[in-house]
Enzyme design. Structure first.
Site, PDB file in Angstrom:
ATOM      1  N   GLU A 122      88.996 -41.629  79.152  1.00 19.01           N
ATOM      2  CA  GLU A 122      90.237 -41.767  79.935  1.00 19.01           C
ATOM      3  C   GLU A 122      91.170 -42.747  79.226  1.00 19.01           C
ATOM      4  OE1 GLU A 122      90.525 -39.546  81.947  1.00 19.01           O
ATOM      5  OE2 GLU A 122      88.647 -39.162  82.975  1.00 19.01           O
ATOM      6  N   HIS A 125      92.803 -40.934  76.453  1.00 19.31           N
ATOM      7  CA  HIS A 125      93.853 -40.040  76.951  1.00 19.31           C
ATOM      8  C   HIS A 125      95.105 -40.844  77.314  1.00 19.31           C
ATOM      9  CE1 HIS A 125      90.401 -37.144  78.304  1.00 19.31           C
ATOM     10  NE2 HIS A 125      90.431 -37.358  77.008  1.00 19.31           N
ATOM     11  N   TYR A 131     101.096 -42.667  72.959  1.00 16.10           N
ATOM     12  CA  TYR A 131     101.412 -42.378  71.549  1.00 16.10           C
ATOM     13  C   TYR A 131     102.427 -41.236  71.410  1.00 16.10           C
ATOM     14  CZ  TYR A 131     100.150 -40.656  66.783  1.00 16.10           C
ATOM     15  OH  TYR A 131     100.152 -40.216  65.485  1.00 16.10           O
ATOM     16  N   GLU A 195      90.890 -33.677  88.353  1.00 14.24           N
ATOM     17  CA  GLU A 195      90.561 -33.212  87.001  1.00 14.24           C
ATOM     18  C   GLU A 195      90.347 -31.702  86.958  1.00 14.24           C
ATOM     19  OE1 GLU A 195      87.285 -36.149  86.296  1.00 14.24           O
ATOM     20  OE2 GLU A 195      88.607 -36.855  84.714  1.00 14.24           O
ATOM     21  N   GLU A 229      88.361 -33.154  79.445  1.00 16.28           N
ATOM     22  CA  GLU A 229      88.526 -33.079  80.901  1.00 16.28           C
ATOM     23  C   GLU A 229      87.646 -32.007  81.522  1.00 16.28           C
ATOM     24  OE1 GLU A 229      89.721 -35.168  82.751  1.00 16.28           O
ATOM     25  OE2 GLU A 229      90.934 -36.341  81.372  1.00 16.28           O
ATOM     26  N   HIS A 232      84.419 -33.679  81.967  1.00 17.01           N
ATOM     27  CA  HIS A 232      84.418 -34.633  83.097  1.00 17.01           C
ATOM     28  C   HIS A 232      84.218 -33.868  84.404  1.00 17.01           C
ATOM     29  CE1 HIS A 232      87.318 -37.481  80.694  1.00 17.01           C
ATOM     30  NE2 HIS A 232      86.177 -37.272  80.071  1.00 17.01           N
TER      31      HIS A 232
END
Ligand code: FE
Length: 350
Positions: A122, A125, A131, A195, A229, A232
């Site tokens: 996470e 991410h 960025y 998610e 993801e 997850h």
């Protein structure tokens, strides 16, 4: 919870049959082995094998495209900024929920090991969503504030944040029936709805640019994020089903009704979000397709949780999304660049 740090002087070894996913008061949470939940350990190994970092992906072509005044229409710039605005804070909400609300209640060390990996992912991410806008020279303050200013983003964040607040109340206890239901409700809200549903319309919209070779650096990162993801979510669904099997009394009719209503609300919020980001069709995407996809993914999550399905056989308008989720790390979906991220073995210490 402090009792787990009072280490008794005893020669008794941990027995695998005494381990529990939640509310274990008798087994030492500091001893990973013997492993009982092999699936959780495997998720940890698979997560580590997929390691990547945002700054390893070049944003050069994205910058050239974004700076070109003819590179994107106003609608396209809106859809990109709204989706990045949603994601800048969404992964932080997930990470904070894991660390501050969930982690202490999960008492299987092998599940904690995966949660620790997930929390780092996470953070990666969140790093990617910092960025990308920074590279493109976007107004970052406006992106970060969207979850307070744009109703369709705010409502999804608010839906999740309430679940975190529930578990963070000082009087919350996971060892009552209601407490265990709140815990499972939080897990479903985050792993299956956040998610498992809330991320998917946004992934479709952003990755649609990558399919046209636009924003290739941003889309390469989003592919890796989508792959992380989906792990997850699958880990979370397995955890929820495991807790349900160990605590069958949680699953009352009233509780099931509450969960179904949560899914209904989640689907409504996600459909509203898609319409708001994409007021007019573009990139081959229409409202009908986005709505259908939300129903399709919601049904799939509910099926895994053995819940009655909300919708009659919605189809998948974006089969290419499944190809990305199943992406093996040797190949980039959009190009043929080799993107193998080596860890450990690539380091030289002499
Ligand atoms: Fe996640």
């Amino acid at each position: 919870m402090a009792e787990e740090f009072v280490i008794p002087f005893t020669k008794e070894k941990v027995r695998v049959e005494d381990k529990r996913l939640i509310n274990n008061r008798t087994v030492d949470v500091n001893q990973l082995v013997p492993i009982k939940y092999n699936w959780a350990w495997q998720y940890y190994l698979d997560g580590c094998a997929n390691h990547w970092m945002p700054q390893e992906v070049s944003m050069q072509r994205d910058i050239e495209q974004w700076k070109d005044p003819k590179g994107f229409t106003e609608d396209e710039r809106r859809v990109i900024q709204r989706n990045l605005g949603f994601f800048t804070t969404a992964d932080t909400l997930v990470a904070n929920n894991l660390v501050l609300a969930i982690y202490r209640h999960i008492t299987a060390p092998e599940c904690r090991q995966y949660l620790l990996r997930q929390v780092f992912e996470e953070a990666i991410h969140t790093h990617a969503y910092q960025y990308i806008p920074q590279s493109l020279g976007m107004d970052e303050a406006s992106l970060y504030n969207m979850y307070r200013e744009i109703p369709s983003i705010h409502d999804k964040a608010e839906f999740e944040a309430r679940l975190t607040v529930d578990l963070m109340r000082p009087d919350f206890k996971a060892d009552t029936l209601d407490g265990r239901q709140r815990l499972v409700s939080n897990l479903i809200g985050y792993f299956a709805i956040m998610e498992g549903i809330f991320f998917y319309t946004a992934f479709v919209m952003l990755l649609s640019f990558g399919r046209q070779n636009r924003l290739p650096g941003a889309c390469e990162q989003i592919q890796y994020i989508l792959r992380d993801e989906s792990m997850h979510m699958n880990f979370g669904l397995e955890l929820i089903n495991g807790i349900r099997a160990e605590n069958p009394e949680i699953w009352t009719d009233e509780f099931q009704e509450e969960i179904i209503n949560k899914f209904k609300r989640g689907v409504d919020l996600e459909i509203a979000y898609g319409h708001d980001c994409l007021p007019n069709g573009m990139l081959g995407l229409t409202h009908d397709m986005l709505d259908e996809y939300v129903r399709y993914v919601a049904n799939r999550r509910m099926e895994t949780l053995k819940l009655p399905l909300l919708f009659d056989n919605p189809g998948n308008p974006f089969p290419w999304m499944s190809e990305i989720i199943d992406l093996r790390k040797e190949k980039n979906f959009f190009e043929t660049t080799v993107t193998e991220y080596q860890v450990g073995s690539s380091l030289s210490w002499d």
